[in-house]
Scaffold this motif. Sequence first.
Motif, PDB file in Angstrom:
ATOM      1  N   ARG A  21       0.819  -1.214  -0.140  1.00 35.83           N
ATOM      2  CA  ARG A  21       0.194   0.029  -0.119  1.00 35.83           C
ATOM      3  C   ARG A  21       0.701   1.096  -0.015  1.00 35.83           C
ATOM      4  O   ARG A  21       0.967   2.212   0.867  1.00 35.83           O
ATOM      5  N   ASN A  24      -0.353   4.665   1.141  1.00 36.89           N
ATOM      6  CA  ASN A  24      -0.589   4.810   2.391  1.00 36.89           C
ATOM      7  C   ASN A  24       0.860   5.183   3.239  1.00 36.89           C
ATOM      8  O   ASN A  24       0.825   5.836   3.932  1.00 36.89           O
ATOM      9  N   TYR A  70       2.348  -4.779   6.332  1.00 34.39           N
ATOM     10  CA  TYR A  70       1.155  -4.709   5.339  1.00 34.39           C
ATOM     11  C   TYR A  70       1.310  -6.245   4.430  1.00 34.39           C
ATOM     12  O   TYR A  70       0.376  -7.201   4.052  1.00 34.39           O
ATOM     13  N   LYS A 278     -11.553   7.362   5.581  1.00 34.17           N
ATOM     14  CA  LYS A 278     -10.249   7.527   5.112  1.00 34.17           C
ATOM     15  C   LYS A 278      -9.877   8.805   4.572  1.00 34.17           C
ATOM     16  O   LYS A 278      -9.243   9.652   4.722  1.00 34.17           O
TER      17      LYS A 278
END
Length: 301
Positions: A21, A24, A70, A278
């Motif tokens: 990700r 992120n 992750y 988010k």
Amino acid sequence: MLSRKNKLLLLKVLSLFSVVRGYNLLMIVLAQYLASIYILAPDLPLRKVIFDVNLFVIVIASMLVIAAGYIINNFYDAEKDLINKPRKSMLDRLVSQRFKLSTYFVLNFLAVFAASYVSFRAVLFFSAYIFGIWFYSHKLKKIPFVGNFVSATLAITPFFAVFVYYKNFETVIFVHAMFLFLLILARELIKDLENISGDVAQNYRTIPIIYGVGFSKLLIGILLLLTLIPSLLLIFKFDVGYMNFYFEGCIALLTIFLVILVKSKTRKHYVWLHNILKLVIVVGVFSILLIDVDLVLNRIL
């Protein structure tokens, strides 16, 4: 035109970027620096914060550990994600599980090695963080309440690392942290509603599976109502500059969110709600700049 081999390589790079990700990670790096400049070390010259090697190492170590987190989370959730996120899973599977695990260990090693530049305490901190993420992914995430709480705690841990580095214990920092923690915890509960099909198939004991969707919605509603406390404190008690507009907007948006939550019934609805939270978090990162729009210009020298 790219050759077939180059196309496959590009797809594998995109696959790894999807697994860790990357978007992120970039947001977390930006958030750590903005929090350092505007909240944790507002009295230091801008140049001293930006070019602080120790801060840079802490941020990089955090990014490496989160990326590894992750990967290990993706490893344990591979079967569940085939049900909940079939398209993303197909992309993620372009990189083998063996390669993912190898990358996981390499990233964690690099993080600890980088932390050793700062101090032995930093090494202990990031070692504990790595263990915490693994233990959550392997065991805790399947336990209702505990898994959600630990996940939210791990999400704000990178900011705790910077907070400890600057040793700034002003109340306003804890109020900001409380607001962020409540939002992230609410988002974790929304994810449980969103992923309920895969969780049932994999025998996960999440809150909506054990106590029902209605109880989950009630908990989410309580958490979002609790965000009123830090929001109102930051608007009326502390000087956050123009960022007060952000918190006022959050109160209005989260009120609408609660109305939509009550009426939500399908996975598509929960995905929308997840994305709204988010968005609130991402906008909050950039809104830190509103604390003092002239701060950067005034602190360059």
